[in-house]
Design a protein around this motif. Structure first.
Motif, PDB file in Angstrom:
ATOM      1  N   HIS A  51      23.925  53.345 -45.418  1.00 21.09           N
ATOM      2  CA  HIS A  51      23.697  52.841 -44.067  1.00 21.09           C
ATOM      3  C   HIS A  51      24.819  51.832 -43.770  1.00 21.09           C
ATOM      4  O   HIS A  51      25.063  50.922 -44.577  1.00 21.09           O
ATOM      5  CB  HIS A  51      22.338  52.149 -43.968  1.00 21.09           C
ATOM      6  N   THR A  53      25.816  48.911 -42.498  1.00 27.06           N
ATOM      7  CA  THR A  53      25.245  47.645 -42.023  1.00 27.06           C
ATOM      8  C   THR A  53      26.115  46.483 -42.484  1.00 27.06           C
ATOM      9  O   THR A  53      27.044  46.669 -43.283  1.00 27.06           O
ATOM     10  CB  THR A  53      23.841  47.439 -42.624  1.00 27.06           C
ATOM     11  N   GLU A  55      25.319  44.279 -44.597  1.00 25.79           N
ATOM     12  CA  GLU A  55      25.200  44.121 -46.051  1.00 25.79           C
ATOM     13  C   GLU A  55      26.091  45.127 -46.774  1.00 25.79           C
ATOM     14  O   GLU A  55      26.718  44.822 -47.797  1.00 25.79           O
ATOM     15  CB  GLU A  55      23.738  44.300 -46.492  1.00 25.79           C
ATOM     16  N   THR A  56      26.153  46.335 -46.209  1.00 20.29           N
ATOM     17  CA  THR A  56      27.018  47.357 -46.805  1.00 20.29           C
ATOM     18  C   THR A  56      28.476  46.921 -46.706  1.00 20.29           C
ATOM     19  O   THR A  56      29.280  47.176 -47.613  1.00 20.29           O
ATOM     20  CB  THR A  56      26.784  48.708 -46.101  1.00 20.29           C
ATOM     21  N   LEU A 341      15.731  50.928 -39.753  1.00 17.75           N
ATOM     22  CA  LEU A 341      17.177  50.921 -39.509  1.00 17.75           C
ATOM     23  C   LEU A 341      17.524  51.463 -38.130  1.00 17.75           C
ATOM     24  O   LEU A 341      18.572  51.154 -37.578  1.00 17.75           O
ATOM     25  CB  LEU A 341      17.903  51.703 -40.596  1.00 17.75           C
ATOM     26  N   GLU A 345      17.500  46.165 -38.108  1.00 16.27           N
ATOM     27  CA  GLU A 345      18.779  46.106 -38.825  1.00 16.27           C
ATOM     28  C   GLU A 345      18.655  46.381 -40.314  1.00 16.27           C
ATOM     29  O   GLU A 345      19.506  45.983 -41.096  1.00 16.27           O
ATOM     30  CB  GLU A 345      19.420  44.729 -38.595  1.00 16.27           C
ATOM     31  N   GLY A 346      17.538  47.032 -40.700  1.00 16.41           N
ATOM     32  CA  GLY A 346      17.353  47.301 -42.123  1.00 16.41           C
ATOM     33  C   GLY A 346      16.867  46.062 -42.844  1.00 16.41           C
ATOM     34  O   GLY A 346      16.469  45.071 -42.234  1.00 16.41           O
ATOM     35  N   HIS A 347      16.914  46.145 -44.159  1.00 19.35           N
ATOM     36  CA  HIS A 347      16.386  45.030 -44.963  1.00 19.35           C
ATOM     37  C   HIS A 347      17.259  43.791 -44.796  1.00 19.35           C
ATOM     38  O   HIS A 347      18.480  43.898 -44.725  1.00 19.35           O
ATOM     39  CB  HIS A 347      16.391  45.382 -46.441  1.00 19.35           C
ATOM     40  N   MET A 352      19.048  42.817 -50.054  1.00 19.49           N
ATOM     41  CA  MET A 352      20.172  43.747 -50.278  1.00 19.49           C
ATOM     42  C   MET A 352      21.146  43.142 -51.285  1.00 19.49           C
ATOM     43  O   MET A 352      21.888  43.856 -51.955  1.00 19.49           O
ATOM     44  CB  MET A 352      20.886  44.056 -48.955  1.00 19.49           C
ATOM     45  N   PHE A 356      22.595  45.653 -53.928  1.00 26.45           N
ATOM     46  CA  PHE A 356      24.026  45.955 -53.951  1.00 26.45           C
ATOM     47  C   PHE A 356      24.730  45.324 -55.158  1.00 26.45           C
ATOM     48  O   PHE A 356      25.783  45.802 -55.585  1.00 26.45           O
ATOM     49  CB  PHE A 356      24.670  45.573 -52.623  1.00 26.45           C
TER      50      PHE A 356
END
Ligand code: ADE
Length: 418
Positions: A51, A53, A55-56, A341, A345-347, A352, A356
């Motif tokens: 995803h 985002t 965080e990604t 999501l 906005e997801g977790h 995360m 991650f």
């Protein structure tokens, strides 16, 4: 540089949001600092399908700091934050192939664009990269040393491949790490799913009957949060142990055929297909709100709903209205795609952070150990899992006890009783 995103001018907006997320990701940041010095991923080409985002973005920066070239596509057509995609391209020269709202054809063309970069490592959330490699791009297999998988659904797919003897390189199931599923799946999904449902509907949860389909880690988190907001939670399950756990956690447990009649909100998080079907839509109350927070948009039988109800339009962003013959309305959120999501906005970043950190350290582990691994699905090594927990506690300023020598001896002895 090759990339396909919505609008590069969104990068400035993305920069602030990524910086904001980063403030809650101390564990990943500490790994990034070490990676920048040691370059453990030097020479690797990482193809990531996650995803897209904030965080990604922090994870991509970490992998790049470790010396890898990274290429990113979306793991869901509705989850991309376009400003993050722009930020990664503009500030970090990372080829991103992801546009929020892309159709299925574009979604798969983006996966192929990442595979065209000839990755040596894969990083999946749902196993779409790995499955495409195995079905359509087998020429890449010899160049791949291994991969990681973020989510329950992806791990299930990979384990099926391993059991059928078709898996062609080692995979690490990040989802199975304790510092992943106990926190991300439970507290992350719990909060972000409620967030998505509220952002989409702006409805009051208190006093509602909230039906949670499934009672795995994600569903437990959602049931806990819905209950905490004053909902009367009903759980549906097929596994007797999980159903029993839901009962003892204080929820009503019943078949979906009964729950369908009484729910105000429904949310599926099972990882399986057609959990809510046309016979269930047919008996729902007027105004029932139906959502999915499982990885794929297969849990709600929208096709079946269309057979028994007329689609009467998108009455508000994320809300599609369906009218049953007698005039009752059913509202489907986010086209049945994962609502946390799609509409939110997801977790949050602080969970995360651990997920991650597992991704980054598992990738490093694969670089070090892939030659000794078979074409199987592996757990994250326990020392990595424990280290992440230690780092997270330290970052939170929480100190814990250690065993005294006497206690250690006691635990190892069998002679001592009362
Ligand atoms: N999966 C769930 N929440 C996420 C997030 N915030 N970023 C990336 N993947 C996610």
């Amino acid at each position: 540089m090759n990339y396909d995103i919505k609008d590069i001018t969104l990068a400035d907006e993305g920069r602030g949001s990524v910086a904001w997320a980063n403030k809650s990701m101390p564990v990943l940041n500490s790994i990034k600092d070490r990676f920048a010095k040691e370059k453990p991923l030097k020479g690797q080409r990482i193809g990531a399908c996650l995803h897209v985002t904030t965080e990604t973005a922090s994870l991509m920066e970490t992998l790049k700091a470790g010396g890898a070239d990274v290429f990113l596509c979306a793991s869901n057509p509705l989850s991309t934050q376009d400003y993050v995609a722009a930020y990664l391209v503009k500030d970090h020269d990372i080829p991103v192939f992801a546009i929020n709202g892309e159709n299925t054809e574009t979604y798969y063309s983006h996966i192929k664009a990442v595979l065209d970069m000839k990755p040596t490592l894969t990083m999946d959330d749902g196993a779409d990269l790995v499955s495409t490699i195995h079905s359509e791009r087998r020429e890449l297999i010899d160049g791949i040393i291994g991969g990681t998988e973020e989510t329950t659904t992806g791990v299930i797919r990979l384990k099926a491949m391993a059991e059928n003897g078709v898996l062609a390189f080692p995979l690490i199931a990040v989802n199975d790490a304790n510092t992943k599923h106990m926190f991300d799946n439970r507290y992350g999904t719990g909060q972000s799913t409620i967030d998505g449902i509220i952002r989409a509907t702006n409805r009051l949860i208190a006093g509602s009957v909230f039906v949670v389909c499934g009672y795995g880690w994600c569903s437990r988190g959602l049931a806990m949060r819905a209950s905490g907001m004053g909902a009367n939670v009903v759980v549906t399950e097929v596994d007797p142990l999980r159903a029993l756990e839901a009962v003892m956690d204080g929820y009503r447990v019943m078949p979906i055929a009964d729950a369908a009649k009484i729910g105000d909100f429904f949310c599926t998080l099972t990882g399986d297909i057609n959990v809510i079907r046309k016979e269930h839509f047919l008996i729902m109350k007027d105004g029932a709100i139906v959502a999915n927070s499982g990885h794929f948009n297969v849990e709600l039988d929208i096709e079946g709903l269309r057979q028994v109800a007329e689609y009467t339009g998108r009455i508000r962003e994320y809300i599609d209205e369906y009218s049953l013959e007698d005039g009752r309305k059913i509202y489907v959120l986010g086209e049945g795609r994962l609502i946390n999501l799609a509409a939110a906005e997801g977790h949050p970043s602080s969970v995360m952070d651990m997920s991650f950190a597992n991704q980054a350290l598992s990738t490093e582990y694969l670089v070090l150990k892939s030659k000794t691994l078979k074409n199987l699905v592996y757990s994250v090594p326990e020392d990595i899992d424990k280290e992440i927990a230690r780092l997270k506690l330290a970052a939170m300023g929480i100190i814990i006890d250690t065993l005294t020598l006497e206690q250690e001896t006691y635990l190892k002895s069998w002679e001592m009783g009362t």
